[in-house]
Design an enzyme around this catalytic site. Structure first.
Site, PDB file in Angstrom:
ATOM      1  N   ALA A  65       0.862  -1.179   0.000  1.00  0.00           N
ATOM      2  CA  ALA A  65       0.000   0.000   0.000  1.00  0.00           C
ATOM      3  C   ALA A  65       0.895   1.224   0.000  1.00  0.00           C
ATOM      4  O   ALA A  65       2.039   1.173   0.474  1.00  0.00           O
ATOM      5  CB  ALA A  65      -0.874  -0.012   1.252  1.00  0.00           C
ATOM      6  N   GLY A 108       0.708  -4.867   0.912  1.00  0.00           N
ATOM      7  CA  GLY A 108      -0.442  -4.943   0.015  1.00  0.00           C
ATOM      8  C   GLY A 108      -0.111  -5.596  -1.318  1.00  0.00           C
ATOM      9  O   GLY A 108      -1.004  -6.136  -1.980  1.00  0.00           O
ATOM     10  N   GLU A 111      -0.413  -9.143  -0.629  1.00  0.00           N
ATOM     11  CA  GLU A 111      -1.848  -9.407  -0.432  1.00  0.00           C
ATOM     12  C   GLU A 111      -2.595  -9.439  -1.765  1.00  0.00           C
ATOM     13  O   GLU A 111      -3.471 -10.275  -1.979  1.00  0.00           O
ATOM     14  CB  GLU A 111      -2.433  -8.356   0.519  1.00  0.00           C
ATOM     15  CG  GLU A 111      -1.901  -8.544   1.937  1.00  0.00           C
ATOM     16  CD  GLU A 111      -2.176  -7.364   2.847  1.00  0.00           C
ATOM     17  OE1 GLU A 111      -1.828  -6.221   2.469  1.00  0.00           O
ATOM     18  OE2 GLU A 111      -2.741  -7.555   3.937  1.00  0.00           O
ATOM     19  N   GLU A 131       4.469  -4.939   7.451  1.00  0.00           N
ATOM     20  CA  GLU A 131       3.715  -3.850   8.083  1.00  0.00           C
ATOM     21  C   GLU A 131       4.121  -3.618   9.531  1.00  0.00           C
ATOM     22  O   GLU A 131       4.011  -2.511  10.050  1.00  0.00           O
ATOM     23  CB  GLU A 131       2.202  -4.147   8.014  1.00  0.00           C
ATOM     24  CG  GLU A 131       1.604  -4.053   6.615  1.00  0.00           C
ATOM     25  CD  GLU A 131       1.666  -5.351   5.826  1.00  0.00           C
ATOM     26  OE1 GLU A 131       2.423  -6.270   6.206  1.00  0.00           O
ATOM     27  OE2 GLU A 131       0.947  -5.442   4.811  1.00  0.00           O
TER      28      GLU A 131
HETATM   29  N1  CAA Z   1       4.637   3.211  -0.475  1.00  0.00           N
HETATM   30  C1  CAA Z   1       5.047   4.374  -1.003  1.00  0.00           C
HETATM   31  N2  CAA Z   1       6.244   4.514  -1.630  1.00  0.00           N
HETATM   32  C2  CAA Z   1       7.025   3.436  -1.716  1.00  0.00           C
HETATM   33  C3  CAA Z   1       6.657   2.195  -1.179  1.00  0.00           C
HETATM   34  C4  CAA Z   1       5.387   2.101  -0.539  1.00  0.00           C
HETATM   35  N3  CAA Z   1       4.904   0.920  -0.042  1.00  0.00           N
HETATM   36  N4  CAA Z   1       7.664   1.310  -1.392  1.00  0.00           N
HETATM   37  C5  CAA Z   1       8.625   1.983  -2.057  1.00  0.00           C
HETATM   38  N5  CAA Z   1       8.244   3.276  -2.254  1.00  0.00           N
HETATM   39  C6  CAA Z   1       8.988   4.335  -2.907  1.00  0.00           C
HETATM   40  C7  CAA Z   1      10.114   4.856  -2.045  1.00  0.00           C
HETATM   41  O1  CAA Z   1       9.644   5.791  -1.113  1.00  0.00           O
HETATM   42  C8  CAA Z   1      11.021   5.452  -3.084  1.00  0.00           C
HETATM   43  O2  CAA Z   1      10.503   6.702  -3.472  1.00  0.00           O
HETATM   44  P1  CAA Z   1      11.477   8.006  -3.576  1.00  0.00           P
HETATM   45  O3  CAA Z   1      12.402   7.652  -4.719  1.00  0.00           O
HETATM   46  O4  CAA Z   1      10.533   9.110  -3.900  1.00  0.00           O
HETATM   47  O5  CAA Z   1      12.185   8.113  -2.286  1.00  0.00           O
HETATM   48  C9  CAA Z   1      10.861   4.517  -4.272  1.00  0.00           C
HETATM   49  O6  CAA Z   1       9.638   3.817  -4.062  1.00  0.00           O
HETATM   50  C10 CAA Z   1      11.964   3.478  -4.366  1.00  0.00           C
HETATM   51  O7  CAA Z   1      12.040   2.815  -3.099  1.00  0.00           O
HETATM   52  P2  CAA Z   1      13.421   2.636  -2.287  1.00  0.00           P
HETATM   53  O8  CAA Z   1      14.331   3.778  -2.567  1.00  0.00           O
HETATM   54  O9  CAA Z   1      13.058   2.391  -0.874  1.00  0.00           O
HETATM   55  O10 CAA Z   1      13.988   1.316  -3.010  1.00  0.00           O
HETATM   56  P3  CAA Z   1      14.970   0.247  -2.384  1.00  0.00           P
HETATM   57  O11 CAA Z   1      15.361  -0.630  -3.531  1.00  0.00           O
HETATM   58  O12 CAA Z   1      16.049   0.900  -1.611  1.00  0.00           O
HETATM   59  O13 CAA Z   1      14.084  -0.586  -1.334  1.00  0.00           O
HETATM   60  C11 CAA Z   1      12.099  -1.769  -0.614  1.00  0.00           C
HETATM   61  C12 CAA Z   1      13.028  -1.388  -1.792  1.00  0.00           C
HETATM   62  C13 CAA Z   1      12.857  -2.695   0.335  1.00  0.00           C
HETATM   63  C14 CAA Z   1      10.918  -2.506  -1.224  1.00  0.00           C
HETATM   64  C15 CAA Z   1      11.650  -0.509   0.138  1.00  0.00           C
HETATM   65  O14 CAA Z   1      11.166   0.429  -0.822  1.00  0.00           O
HETATM   66  C16 CAA Z   1      10.559  -0.740   1.126  1.00  0.00           C
HETATM   67  O15 CAA Z   1      10.813  -1.245   2.193  1.00  0.00           O
HETATM   68  N6  CAA Z   1       9.307  -0.357   0.788  1.00  0.00           N
HETATM   69  C17 CAA Z   1       8.180  -0.438   1.698  1.00  0.00           C
HETATM   70  C18 CAA Z   1       7.672  -1.869   1.830  1.00  0.00           C
HETATM   71  C19 CAA Z   1       6.541  -1.933   2.815  1.00  0.00           C
HETATM   72  O16 CAA Z   1       6.686  -1.602   3.976  1.00  0.00           O
HETATM   73  N7  CAA Z   1       5.339  -2.358   2.365  1.00  0.00           N
HETATM   74  C20 CAA Z   1       4.166  -2.427   3.181  1.00  0.00           C
HETATM   75  C21 CAA Z   1       3.346  -1.193   2.998  1.00  0.00           C
HETATM   76  S1  CAA Z   1       2.011  -1.063   4.165  1.00  0.00           S
HETATM   77  C22 CAA Z   1       0.790  -2.055   3.564  1.00  0.00           C
HETATM   78  O17 CAA Z   1       0.898  -2.631   2.501  1.00  0.00           O
HETATM   79  C23 CAA Z   1      -0.418  -2.133   4.424  1.00  0.00           C
HETATM   80  C24 CAA Z   1      -1.430  -3.123   4.002  1.00  0.00           C
HETATM   81  O18 CAA Z   1      -1.342  -4.310   4.248  1.00  0.00           O
HETATM   82  C25 CAA Z   1      -2.638  -2.688   3.361  1.00  0.00           C
END
Ligand code: CAA
Length: 257
Positions: A65, A108, A111, A131
């Site tokens: 998400a 998500g 999911e 999460e």
């Molecule tokens: N939401 C919004 N933006 C996201 C994102 C997310 N879930 N995942 C990645 N991005 C964005 C980053 O913010 C970044 O944007 P900027 O360039 O503007 O800074 C861009 O995508 C590239 O990401 P990274 O620089 O972080 O890339 P990386 O290769 O260094 O790392 C990653 C990759 C490990 C996947 C890391 O991006 C990460 O940990 N992302 C979040 C994963 C996460 O926590 N997902 C769960 C979300 S909550 C959810 O899903 C709730 C639910 O169940 C409904």
């Protein structure tokens, strides 16, 4: 158009939905989810479409998400908008959905892949429900579907620690239907969809419904549901065609009725 948050395409009788926010690793914001659900419903309304393939890109199926979109939401906003309920329309799609999963399938994104009926992934695919690292829990069914798919041991491990599971482990654990080389994931998903496309559309829909019933009911009720949906299939021309084709050693030509 490349600035669309999803790209759709039709190949033969298969509808393809490609998530297209590469700079955000296909993070699922409201715009993406709305477009995704509407695209799936549009494909379903087209009687020529037999199956849907959902995919992302090499780096990310979807990294979850959109954290930035939801970060400042209040409880009341989340609750009143029933933020997660829009997925009910996606899981109500009666056509088979195949997820072609490369790269990150987190939160998500994992999911969404689990809402699909068949998952294809590569060894480098990374599944996770991280999460817990954000101070929340999975919100789109992850705690339930992951547990049903891989069992309590691995689901607890992933949901409580936020660790990722690669494609090989996910296939061994029962999350992934087919593990193929990373660059063969999409083509394999398309092959599966094309195989299904040669079947009878109403029977495919009933078959999906019957398997899904196993997750919602007891064994005896599920078996009864199956029986009550198996018998009416003998009213279809496609049943006569399928069995006649077998008896006469020819390929069945289903007419979807
Ligand atoms: N939401 C919004 N933006 C996201 C994102 C997310 N879930 N995942 C990645 N991005 C964005 C980053 O913010 C970044 O944007 P900027 O360039 O503007 O800074 C861009 O995508 C590239 O990401 P990274 O620089 O972080 O890339 P990386 O290769 O260094 O790392 C990653 C990759 C490990 C996947 C890391 O991006 C990460 O940990 N992302 C979040 C994963 C996460 O926590 N997902 C769960 C979300 S909550 C959810 O899903 C709730 C639910 O169940 C409904």
């Amino acid at each position: 158009m490349s600035d669309h948050v999803i790209l759709t395409e039709t190949v033969d009788r298969v509808g393809i939905i490609r998530l297209n926010r590469p700079k955000a690793l296909n993070a699922l914001n409201v715009e993406v989810i709305t477009a995704l659900v509407e695209a799936a419903e549009t494909f379903q309304a087209d009687p020529n479409i037999m199956a849907i393939v959902v995919t992302g890109n090499e780096k990310a199926f979807a990294a979850g998400a959109d954290i930035k979109e939801m970060a400042d939401k209040s409880f009341v906003e989340m609750h009143m908008a029933d933020w997660s309920a829009r997925w009910d329309r996606f899981t109500a799609i009666r056509l088979p959905i195949i997820a072609a999963v490369n790269g990150y399938a987190l939160g998500g994104g994992c999911e969404l892949a689990m809402m699909a009926d068949i998952m294809v992934a590569g060894p480098k695919t990374q599944f996770g429900q991280p999460e817990i690292n954000l101070g929340v829990i999975p919100g789109w069914g992850g705690s339930q579907r992951l547990t049903r798919a891989v069992g309590k041991a691995k689901a607890m491990d992933m949901v409580l620690t936020g660790r990722m599971m690669d494609g090989e482990e996910a296939e061994r654990a029962g999350l992934v239907a087919r593990l193929v080389e990373d660059d063969k994931v999409f083509d394999t998903a398309m092959e599966i969809a094309q195989t299904i496309a040669a079947k009878s559309r109403p029977v495919v829909m009933v078959a999906k419904e019957a398997v899904d019933a196993a997750f919602e009911t007891t064994l005896s009720q599920g078996v009864l549901f199956e029986r009550r949906t198996f018998h009416p299939l003998f009213a279809l021309e496609d049943q006569k065609e399928g069995m006649d084709a077998f008896a006469n050693k020819r390929k069945a030509q289903f007419k979807d009725c």
